[in-house]
Design an enzyme around this catalytic site. Structure first.
Site, PDB file in Angstrom:
ATOM      1  N   GLU A 194       0.802  -1.241   0.000  1.00 48.89           N
ATOM      2  CA  GLU A 194       0.000   0.000   0.000  1.00 48.89           C
ATOM      3  C   GLU A 194       0.829   1.283   0.000  1.00 48.89           C
ATOM      4  O   GLU A 194       0.584   2.190   0.799  1.00 48.89           O
ATOM      5  CB  GLU A 194      -0.969  -0.012   1.195  1.00 48.89           C
ATOM      6  N   HIS A 225     -10.390  -6.241  -2.207  1.00 47.20           N
ATOM      7  CA  HIS A 225     -11.451  -6.030  -1.217  1.00 47.20           C
ATOM      8  C   HIS A 225     -12.593  -5.300  -1.931  1.00 47.20           C
ATOM      9  O   HIS A 225     -12.548  -4.088  -2.122  1.00 47.20           O
ATOM     10  CB  HIS A 225     -10.936  -5.192  -0.044  1.00 47.20           C
ATOM     11  N   ASN A 241       2.127  -5.231  -3.086  1.00 49.29           N
ATOM     12  CA  ASN A 241       0.735  -5.584  -2.795  1.00 49.29           C
ATOM     13  C   ASN A 241      -0.068  -4.315  -2.476  1.00 49.29           C
ATOM     14  O   ASN A 241       0.404  -3.438  -1.745  1.00 49.29           O
ATOM     15  CB  ASN A 241       0.745  -6.514  -1.565  1.00 49.29           C
ATOM     16  N   ASP A 270     -12.240 -10.454  -0.727  1.00 51.68           N
ATOM     17  CA  ASP A 270     -13.536 -10.530  -0.052  1.00 51.68           C
ATOM     18  C   ASP A 270     -14.483  -9.556  -0.755  1.00 51.68           C
ATOM     19  O   ASP A 270     -14.048  -8.612  -1.399  1.00 51.68           O
ATOM     20  CB  ASP A 270     -13.457 -10.285   1.467  1.00 51.68           C
ATOM     21  N   GLU A 293      -6.164 -10.938  -1.196  1.00 50.81           N
ATOM     22  CA  GLU A 293      -6.979 -10.712   0.015  1.00 50.81           C
ATOM     23  C   GLU A 293      -8.470 -10.638  -0.328  1.00 50.81           C
ATOM     24  O   GLU A 293      -9.215  -9.812   0.205  1.00 50.81           O
ATOM     25  CB  GLU A 293      -6.541  -9.414   0.722  1.00 50.81           C
TER      26      GLU A 293
END
Ligand code: NAG
Ligand code: NAG
Ligand code: NAG
Length: 359
Positions: free
Chosen positions: A154, A231, A195, A263, A261
């Protein structure tokens, strides 16, 4: 007769499992991140642990795992020079016991950072030393156990400029180069990833990612992959075309990509419509990863709704994963299985991944 044919067609899907199907579709793994019991406690569901653990450790379902929290700076170096691997080791040993791949996460990140890093006024020289020591000691501890490391996490703002983290303020983009260079020296064989989130469709942030990868490559610094956190929100997740386009743009630089990751959160309470949106979003990510040869795998950010981070961060949203609280599966589970199965059904291809030459 009709009924028999219908039942026969459904049977393979009913028993299909995520990692098994993903492997058949050509991916290296389908996995789920997990946490040490300390983090799960807030859900107050201890009675669910045995069932949860059985699913997590089922290698037909999950061939890979990631510690959601335990390897972050806050836990691994809570005080300068004082290292603690207790939390991270819990998940690393689950992976080892079960023969699951371990994605390791994350070395240099502005969030969940130990307070001392942000509270100190650093000279560039001193902060360089801090980064080198952190990356070196943490990677040495997990040496030989990780398939990949998220080296920098990030670093970008939404507009593609660099985030004004403590690392950037003191060192500029040099901190990114230093982190990757150090990581490559400690463990040359592990995959080194950049990432981030909101880089799952083309745009300024995705351009920023391309710029980081090129910057490292131009300086001869090893970078192996781009991690797409993914996400998503059920009602506006990136489309299949967007995901394909952006994955291909990263892959065109010669790096692999992974969905790290995943979701897909829903405005609560869930209903049939929102669960269908969610199923579509999951399916599109599975298809995109299958179609892009360089996409090695997909990791869910946990798999059981009550242990998700979402309800704690996004008020009124939840149910982002593939297992409901009562351990029944979301419709999205079956759409992912179906997407994988479609890719591997005999008429379209011969049991191998086929469409990777589409671009
Ligand atoms: C290391 O971390 C664990 C888990 O967070 C904690 O229980 C333990 O007290 C820590 N050890 C030290 C020496 O601080
Ligand atoms: C279902 O939930 C979504 C929000 O996720 C909402 O926009 C929609 O109106 C709901 N539909 C019904 C039929 O309640
Ligand atoms: C799988 O293929 C069938 C037949 O082509 C199609 O109707 C269905 O939508 C596909 N499912 C997925 C999840 O792609």
């Amino acid at each position: 007769m009709l009924f028999t044919a219908f039942a026969a067609a459904l049977l393979p899907l009913a028993s299909a499992q995520l990692h098994l199907q993903a492997k058949k579709a050509g991916l290296k793994y389908f996995g789920a991140a997990t946490d040490s019991p300390g983090q799960r406690e807030r859900a107050g569901l201890e009675a669910a642990y045995p069932r949860y653990d059985a699913i997590l450790r089922d290698t037909n379902e999950f061939g890979q795992t990631t510690p959601t929290n335990g390897q972050k700076w806050l836990f691994t170096e809570p005080e300068q020079g004082v290292f603690n691997f207790t939390e991270g080791d819990i998940v690393a040993s689950i992976a080892e016991e079960n023969g699951q791949l371990l994605r390791c996460h994350a070395l240099v990140w502005h969030s969940q950072l130990a307070p001392w890093v942000e509270e100190t006024t650093w000279t560039p020289e001193a902060l360089r030393g801090v980064i080198v020591e952190h990356v070196t000691r943490v990677m040495e501890h997990y040496k030989g156990q990780c398939y990949a490391w998220d080296v920098v996490n990030e670093a970008l703002e939404e507009d593609g400029t660099y985030r004004e983290s403590i690392f950037y303020q003191v060192l500029g983009d040099e901190y990114i180069k230093l982190a990757f260079k150090t990581a490559a020296e400690v463990e040359p064989d592990v995959k080194l990833y950049y990432n981030d989130y909101n880089l799952e469709s083309p745009g300024p942030k995705a351009d920023g990612v391309l710029r980081i990868v090129r910057m490292l490559q131009d300086e001869g610094i090893k970078v192996d992959g781009v991690g797409m956190q993914a996400h998503f929100r059920a009602h506006d997740a990136p489309t299949l075309d967007e995901q394909l386009a952006v994955m291909k743009s990263y892959a065109a630089l010669g790096v692999e990509v992974a969905v790290t990751e995943l979701d897909v959160r829903i405005q609560l309470p869930v209903n049939e419509t929102s669960l269908a949106w969610q199923a579509e979003a999951y399916k599109n990510t599975a298809i995109a990863c299958m179609r892009v040869r360089e996409c090695v795998g997909i990791t869910l950010w946990d798999f059981y709704d009550p242990f998700s981070w979402v309800p704690y961060v996004f008020e009124g949203e939840g149910a982002p994963l593939l297992w409901f609280e009562d351990f029944s599966k979301h419709p999205a589970y079956f759409s992912v299985i179906e997407a994988f199965a479609n890719m591997t059904s005999p008429p379209k291809c011969s049991g191998k991944r086929r469409s990777h030459k589409l671009y």
